[in-house]
Write a protein that holds these residues in place. Structure first.
Motif, PDB file in Angstrom:
ATOM      1  N   THR A 185       0.336  -1.429   1.618  1.00 56.96           N
ATOM      2  CA  THR A 185       0.697  -2.409   0.789  1.00 56.96           C
ATOM      3  C   THR A 185       1.161  -3.830   1.247  1.00 56.96           C
ATOM      4  O   THR A 185       0.767  -5.026   0.933  1.00 56.96           O
ATOM      5  CB  THR A 185       1.649  -2.038  -0.369  1.00 56.96           C
ATOM      6  N   LEU A 186       1.816  -3.633   2.233  1.00 54.05           N
ATOM      7  CA  LEU A 186       2.440  -4.921   2.939  1.00 54.05           C
ATOM      8  C   LEU A 186       1.319  -5.587   3.636  1.00 54.05           C
ATOM      9  O   LEU A 186       1.376  -6.668   4.034  1.00 54.05           O
ATOM     10  CB  LEU A 186       3.502  -4.293   4.118  1.00 54.05           C
ATOM     11  N   ALA A 187       0.142  -4.887   4.215  1.00 50.78           N
ATOM     12  CA  ALA A 187      -0.696  -5.462   4.909  1.00 50.78           C
ATOM     13  C   ALA A 187      -1.979  -6.019   4.231  1.00 50.78           C
ATOM     14  O   ALA A 187      -2.681  -6.724   4.748  1.00 50.78           O
ATOM     15  CB  ALA A 187      -1.446  -4.315   6.010  1.00 50.78           C
ATOM     16  N   GLY A 188      -2.100  -5.539   3.033  1.00 53.55           N
ATOM     17  CA  GLY A 188      -3.240  -5.649   1.980  1.00 53.55           C
ATOM     18  C   GLY A 188      -3.351  -7.019   1.420  1.00 53.55           C
ATOM     19  O   GLY A 188      -4.507  -7.360   0.911  1.00 53.55           O
ATOM     20  N   GLY A 189      -2.379  -7.782   1.531  1.00 54.86           N
ATOM     21  CA  GLY A 189      -2.383  -9.017   0.701  1.00 54.86           C
ATOM     22  C   GLY A 189      -3.072 -10.182   1.485  1.00 54.86           C
ATOM     23  O   GLY A 189      -3.588 -11.036   0.964  1.00 54.86           O
ATOM     24  N   THR A 190      -3.187  -9.969   2.985  1.00 58.17           N
ATOM     25  CA  THR A 190      -3.470 -11.161   3.735  1.00 58.17           C
ATOM     26  C   THR A 190      -4.919 -11.417   3.431  1.00 58.17           C
ATOM     27  O   THR A 190      -5.318 -12.720   3.299  1.00 58.17           O
ATOM     28  CB  THR A 190      -3.101 -10.686   5.221  1.00 58.17           C
ATOM     29  N   THR A 191      -5.689 -10.374   3.518  1.00 56.57           N
ATOM     30  CA  THR A 191      -7.222 -10.818   3.186  1.00 56.57           C
ATOM     31  C   THR A 191      -7.588 -11.263   1.843  1.00 56.57           C
ATOM     32  O   THR A 191      -8.204 -12.156   1.753  1.00 56.57           O
ATOM     33  CB  THR A 191      -8.039  -9.482   3.351  1.00 56.57           C
ATOM     34  N   VAL A 192      -6.675 -10.697   0.802  1.00 58.86           N
ATOM     35  CA  VAL A 192      -7.079 -11.351  -0.574  1.00 58.86           C
ATOM     36  C   VAL A 192      -6.683 -12.940  -0.727  1.00 58.86           C
ATOM     37  O   VAL A 192      -7.630 -13.780  -1.162  1.00 58.86           O
ATOM     38  CB  VAL A 192      -6.146 -10.549  -1.563  1.00 58.86           C
ATOM     39  N   VAL A 193      -5.566 -13.222  -0.124  1.00 58.18           N
ATOM     40  CA  VAL A 193      -5.076 -14.615  -0.161  1.00 58.18           C
ATOM     41  C   VAL A 193      -6.032 -15.357   0.626  1.00 58.18           C
ATOM     42  O   VAL A 193      -6.596 -16.360   0.163  1.00 58.18           O
ATOM     43  CB  VAL A 193      -3.606 -15.003   0.223  1.00 58.18           C
ATOM     44  N   ALA A 194      -6.651 -15.006   1.847  1.00 59.77           N
ATOM     45  CA  ALA A 194      -7.181 -15.838   2.664  1.00 59.77           C
ATOM     46  C   ALA A 194      -8.761 -16.027   2.118  1.00 59.77           C
ATOM     47  O   ALA A 194      -9.197 -17.241   2.245  1.00 59.77           O
ATOM     48  CB  ALA A 194      -7.256 -15.126   4.300  1.00 59.77           C
ATOM     49  N   LEU A 195      -9.321 -14.872   1.671  1.00 58.47           N
ATOM     50  CA  LEU A 195     -10.808 -14.935   1.191  1.00 58.47           C
ATOM     51  C   LEU A 195     -10.742 -15.799  -0.151  1.00 58.47           C
ATOM     52  O   LEU A 195     -11.627 -16.636  -0.584  1.00 58.47           O
ATOM     53  CB  LEU A 195     -11.214 -13.453   0.789  1.00 58.47           C
TER      54      LEU A 195
ATOM     55  N   SER B  42     -12.873   0.119   6.029  1.00 57.84           N
ATOM     56  CA  SER B  42     -11.869   0.316   6.886  1.00 57.84           C
ATOM     57  C   SER B  42     -10.736  -0.734   6.924  1.00 57.84           C
ATOM     58  O   SER B  42      -9.627  -0.645   7.468  1.00 57.84           O
ATOM     59  CB  SER B  42     -12.500   0.397   8.332  1.00 57.84           C
ATOM     60  N   VAL B  43     -11.031  -2.014   6.092  1.00 62.87           N
ATOM     61  CA  VAL B  43     -10.127  -3.087   6.131  1.00 62.87           C
ATOM     62  C   VAL B  43      -9.295  -2.803   5.085  1.00 62.87           C
ATOM     63  O   VAL B  43      -9.378  -2.236   3.980  1.00 62.87           O
ATOM     64  CB  VAL B  43     -10.881  -4.273   5.512  1.00 62.87           C
ATOM     65  N   VAL B  44      -7.829  -3.067   5.563  1.00 67.86           N
ATOM     66  CA  VAL B  44      -6.634  -2.775   4.771  1.00 67.86           C
ATOM     67  C   VAL B  44      -6.431  -4.086   4.016  1.00 67.86           C
ATOM     68  O   VAL B  44      -6.385  -5.189   4.454  1.00 67.86           O
ATOM     69  CB  VAL B  44      -5.393  -2.507   5.575  1.00 67.86           C
ATOM     70  N   ASP B  45      -6.928  -3.771   2.548  1.00 69.63           N
ATOM     71  CA  ASP B  45      -6.836  -4.963   1.449  1.00 69.63           C
ATOM     72  C   ASP B  45      -6.371  -4.129   0.057  1.00 69.63           C
ATOM     73  O   ASP B  45      -6.803  -3.083  -0.421  1.00 69.63           O
ATOM     74  CB  ASP B  45      -8.303  -5.500   1.535  1.00 69.63           C
ATOM     75  N   TRP B  46      -5.906  -4.886  -0.695  1.00 67.92           N
ATOM     76  CA  TRP B  46      -5.466  -4.624  -1.948  1.00 67.92           C
ATOM     77  C   TRP B  46      -6.801  -4.121  -2.907  1.00 67.92           C
ATOM     78  O   TRP B  46      -6.711  -3.339  -3.569  1.00 67.92           O
ATOM     79  CB  TRP B  46      -4.425  -5.399  -2.795  1.00 67.92           C
ATOM     80  N   ALA B  47      -7.760  -4.881  -2.857  1.00 71.19           N
ATOM     81  CA  ALA B  47      -8.927  -4.560  -3.843  1.00 71.19           C
ATOM     82  C   ALA B  47      -9.438  -3.605  -3.109  1.00 71.19           C
ATOM     83  O   ALA B  47      -9.705  -2.651  -3.962  1.00 71.19           O
ATOM     84  CB  ALA B  47      -9.860  -5.920  -3.904  1.00 71.19           C
ATOM     85  N   VAL B  48      -9.663  -3.412  -2.016  1.00 69.76           N
ATOM     86  CA  VAL B  48     -10.409  -2.261  -0.991  1.00 69.76           C
ATOM     87  C   VAL B  48      -9.534  -0.907  -1.580  1.00 69.76           C
ATOM     88  O   VAL B  48     -10.157   0.180  -1.931  1.00 69.76           O
ATOM     89  CB  VAL B  48     -10.470  -2.472   0.044  1.00 69.76           C
TER      90      VAL B  48
END
Length: 272
Positions: free
Chosen positions: A73-83, A226-232
């Motif tokens: 949860t802590l790591a999964g928001g970075t990709t969502v916001v970046a993309l 394998s990417v840690v992401d909220w949506a994934v």
């Protein structure tokens, strides 16, 4: 000032405050989550006991892959916001100049440009993602380009409409009469005047972009599993919804807070 106007003002301020509160959570986690994981020594590596309930050292338990749910949860928001930001910036970087040029070049150019964009507008968003899946065009770059393409006709129409507003046209005519260069009148000055509605539109468009990015994972054209992401994570843990609801509801909650916060802020900036 009437009582109704005062009430609207209070509601607007309350909505804006609620928007900032909702937005602070997911943005803070996206910005600081990976650092907090490193400081606390938490790992997002799979291999633990799947769907383990909350326990000492695992405040949220584990997901279906045996990963620490708090860490993902802590790591999964970075990709969502970046993309989301990447797709949003790409869409506006292309659409705003097109909208300004279309508004300035007369009815013939306007008709041709809007006609071409209407073809894109007629395509359902899911169809664009399905075409990517069918043609094997996968990866972050293709995904961002596809999501930005879907937004293009809407933004061009908005910019063209704002550039054709009476107040904007009056300013353009005045500057043209005093001999200002074309680029300064049509691009700089008109661009400055279409900025406020464009910013409001951008904040509301985030919801659709987040939805498309999340949907892409279900269609197999999103991020690598394998990417840690909220949506994934939502896609991976869907089958465990009734066994361990937190594995789905926690990332869903952050995505909802992100979209709802931006919507409330946009509503607070809209004219009343």
């Amino acid at each position: 000032m009437s009582t109704r106007a005062v009430d609207r003002g209070r509601l607007g301020r309350a909505g804006t405050g609620a928007g900032w509160v909702l937005l602070a959570g997911p943005l803070s986690v996206a910005a600081l989550g990976p650092l907090l994981n490193r400081i606390s020594g938490r790992s997002t590596t799979p291999g633990g006991v799947p769907l383990q309930p909350a326990a000492p050292g695992l405040p949220l338990g584990t997901d279906i892959l045996g990963r620490d749910l708090l860490a993902t949860t802590l790591a999964g928001g970075t990709t969502v916001v970046a993309l989301t930001l990447a797709a949003l910036l790409l869409a506006y970087a292309v659409a705003v100049p097109i909208g300004l040029v279309v508004a300035a070049r007369g009815r013939l150019v306007e008709g041709l440009a809007i006609g071409l964009l209407d073809v894109v507008l007629a395509l359902p968003s899911l169809l664009v993602l399905m075409v990517l899946a069918a043609t094997g065009r996968r990866g972050v770059v293709w995904l961002v380009v596809a999501v930005a393409l879907v937004q293009l006709p809407y933004i061009v129409r908005l910019v063209r409409g704002a550039a054709a507003a009476p107040a904007t046209l009056a300013t353009v005519e005045t500057m043209t009469m005093v001999g200002e260069p074309w680029w300064r009148v049509r691009l700089v000055e008109t661009g400055r005047r279409v900025l406020p509605p464009t910013l409001v539109d951008a904040s509301t468009r985030v919801t659709g972009i987040v939805g498309l990015l999340s949907t892409a994972n279900f269609l197999g054209v999103g991020l690598d599993p394998s990417v840690v992401d909220w949506a994934v994570g939502i896609e991976q843990n869907t089958t465990a919804l009734f066994l361990r609801p937190a594995t789905v509801l926690v990332p869903v909650g952050f995505l909802v807070a992100l979209c709802a916060g931006l919507t409330l802020l946009a509503d607070g900036r809209s004219p009343r």
